[in-house]
Design a protein around this motif. Structure first.
Motif, short mmCIF file in Angstrom:
data_model
loop_
_atom_site.label_atom_id
_atom_site.label_comp_id
_atom_site.label_asym_id
_atom_site.label_seq_id
_atom_site.Cartn_x
_atom_site.Cartn_y
_atom_site.Cartn_z
N ARG A 12 0.64 -1.23 -0.08
CA ARG A 12 0.10 -0.09 -0.02
C ARG A 12 0.81 1.05 -0.13
NH1 ARG A 12 -3.24 -2.52 3.83
NH2 ARG A 12 -2.27 -1.50 5.53
N GLY A 15 5.34 4.09 -3.33
CA GLY A 15 5.13 5.19 -4.11
C GLY A 15 4.56 6.47 -3.23
N GLN A 16 3.99 6.25 -2.40
CA GLN A 16 3.09 7.05 -1.50
C GLN A 16 4.11 8.31 -1.14
OE1 GLN A 16 -0.40 7.12 -1.64
NE2 GLN A 16 0.39 5.91 -3.24
N VAL A 17 5.23 8.02 -0.52
CA VAL A 17 5.91 9.17 0.08
C VAL A 17 7.43 9.14 -0.13
CG1 VAL A 17 4.61 9.09 2.12
CG2 VAL A 17 6.90 7.94 1.98
N LEU A 18 8.05 10.36 -0.53
CA LEU A 18 9.38 10.63 -0.99
C LEU A 18 10.34 10.55 0.59
CD1 LEU A 18 9.37 13.62 -3.18
CD2 LEU A 18 8.83 11.31 -3.89
N ARG A 19 11.16 9.66 0.46
CA ARG A 19 12.29 9.75 1.59
C ARG A 19 13.73 9.23 0.97
NH1 ARG A 19 13.12 5.27 4.74
NH2 ARG A 19 11.35 3.83 4.91
N THR A 20 14.62 9.67 1.78
CA THR A 20 15.99 9.22 1.57
C THR A 20 16.09 8.07 2.69
OG1 THR A 20 17.01 10.52 3.02
CG2 THR A 20 16.83 11.43 0.79
N SER A 23 17.13 9.74 8.38
CA SER A 23 16.05 10.25 9.16
C SER A 23 16.37 11.75 9.88
CB SER A 23 15.64 9.56 10.28
OG SER A 23 16.54 9.45 11.26
N ARG A 81 14.52 10.27 -8.17
CA ARG A 81 13.16 10.30 -7.87
C ARG A 81 12.70 8.85 -7.73
NH1 ARG A 81 7.77 11.33 -11.18
NH2 ARG A 81 6.41 12.16 -9.44
N LEU A 84 13.78 7.89 -4.42
CA LEU A 84 12.87 8.61 -3.11
C LEU A 84 11.49 7.86 -3.35
CD1 LEU A 84 13.89 12.33 -3.96
CD2 LEU A 84 14.51 10.99 -2.07
N ARG A 88 12.63 1.75 0.55
CA ARG A 88 12.86 0.63 0.95
C ARG A 88 14.11 -0.19 0.13
NH1 ARG A 88 9.20 -0.82 4.76
NH2 ARG A 88 10.16 -2.79 5.54
#
Lengths: 295, 295
Positions: A12, A15-20, A23, A81, A84, A88
């Motif tokens: 689910r 692709g829902q959020v961008l993160r490296t 933290s 992108r 991002l 995972r």
């Protein structure tokens, strides 16, 4: 005994959020780190001198090792992108506009085109060279380099906690499988998630999951445990990469997102030129594993 | 009473790590969020219909609002990297390859070229148009849009905790200053950090800092408190943007990284075409402020 698999939540979230990989808590860890950089620098120096051409597992213990993916500058945005959107399998640690463009937090005086023991040169989606030095194809900004975290950062921590990965005990490569989980696509980069697998007793799974979740820069916690068919894996004894490992009666296979995922995306993208590390032949960072642990 | 300013640590960390506004903890929050999206959707719909052209402060309370920066596709990589290198002023929430390319976690059925109340169109580093609809210059992938978090996400939380920002009480715009702190540069994007300022009693600073640190997607905690000269600010009564606010005797000015920073970088980059939101006229997300809070 065995908690529900995290697979549905993982699917689910794709692709829902961008993160490296890093933290907000990391900044403090980085600025307070006073690690002894000489071990890591020595490994890189040996690579550069041509004196080290083998795998890096176990070298410079305590220092983070990283996957390297270099794409043509024109595709750097799409690949950034892609990372991002798929943090995972592709936890971004650094982006290098040239081989020496690295912050001292990652590594001082490093040259990404020369400081890894072994590289793969890709043309049109196919590996055409397996070399110890990539400076013949990457000297300036023709390629953009991406460093991605690696599960080596927590395999020792698992062993220290009493959960040694079986392939480490066996001295083999970890078993990896291409799944039916589609990556979030970005430009020409897409493909399917690749996972690594380590078998554990069901009662060990919560602790193993919690320990690895603390390393989001190194793929974080498992994406699935239990039935391999839920990932579209038919036969655990026939991994797509690496070596098969015995799953003992009563054990369950536990699956983590794997740094080979971007190489599967590269094959599909079929760009004119890419460079990656050769599997197991990683970039050794000054950055320490401990700095990547989220507490 | 007043703890040491975090400015030295902030300066040391600039450009050292890549991160977005979102933390690993966010994934769970996003997937479990069952927010009522109708308030936010109604604001966007009014913008699209031309019925709302004013500032968005206070609209759709509880929903995150975002800064919008659009740059030509050819500069998207450099700007993405600029945001990742400067996550305090530029906390990335989303990247849109086209006006409607947004994940449902951010907003459903949104059109970034039409759903903000007011836009600035930039040519060669200068604002040449101030319009209610940007679809005359952005319909496809000629521009890439970046959504960045906004301090609106914690101003209500500050008020709820007994620390109302003075400009909110006064009904004025927050005071903003260009500092002497250089941003980490990426391609043509560089420039200097812009900060917002809110005055507090020294004994309130630890609580105010802790509360805002919990929102890394909304600029996080203060970058400095105390002597404005440490940031190169000569006269607090003459802000570069927004409205001056009274600093009472015994109070200290507290400074946060500000979402106007990228607009200062745009002016310096002088690209042929850019689009941003007009100050205070933000994009209203389905995403809720609470989902951005790191616990």
């Amino acid at each position: 005994m065995l908690p529900p698999s995290p697979l549905d939540a993982f699917r689910r979230g794709i692709g829902q959020v961008l993160r490296t990989g890093l933290s907000p808590a990391f900044e403090g860890a980085a600025s307070s780190a006073t690690a002894n950089r000489s071990l890591a620098a020595a490994v890189r120096q040996k690579c550069r001198a041509g004196a080290l051409t083998g795998p890096t597992a176990g070298l410079a213990p305590g220092h983070a090792q990283a996957n390297l993916v270099c794409v043509p500058k024109a595709h750097a945005f799409d690949f950034a992108r892609f990372c991002l959107l798929n943090p995972r399998p592709c936890p971004l640690l650094a982006i290098a506009a040239t081989p020496t463009d690295l912050s001292p937090t990652i590594a001082r005086d490093a040259d990404l085109a020369r400081d890894l023991p072994r590289y793969r040169v890709w043309r049109d989606g196919v590996v055409v060279e397996d070399v110890n030095d990539a400076s013949h194809v990457w000297t300036g900004d023709e390629l953009t380099g991406f460093l991605l975290g690696c599960s080596f950062s927590w395999e020792q921590a698992l062993a220290d906690a009493g959960y040694p990965p079986r392939h480490v005990e066996a001295g083999t490569n970890v078993a990896m499988y291409v799944t039916n989980v589609e990556n979030a696509a970005s430009g020409p980069f897409g493909g399917f998630l690749v996972v690594s697998m380590r078998p554990y007793a069901p009662e060990a799974v919560p602790a193993v999951a919690a320990l690895t979740e603390a390393y989001p820069a190194a793929h974080g916690g498992p994406v699935h445990w239990g039935d391999p068919a839920a990932l579209g894996i038919g036969d655990l004894s026939a991994p797509d990469f690496g070596d098969a490992v015995r799953v003992a009666p009563g054990e369950v296979p536990v699956f983590w997102a794997c740094g080979v995922t971007p190489q599967s995306a590269l094959a599909e993208a079929a760009l004119p030129l890419c460079v990656t590390h050769a599997p197991g032949h990683m970039f050794v960072c000054d950055l320490v594993d401990e700095a990547l642990r989220v507490v």
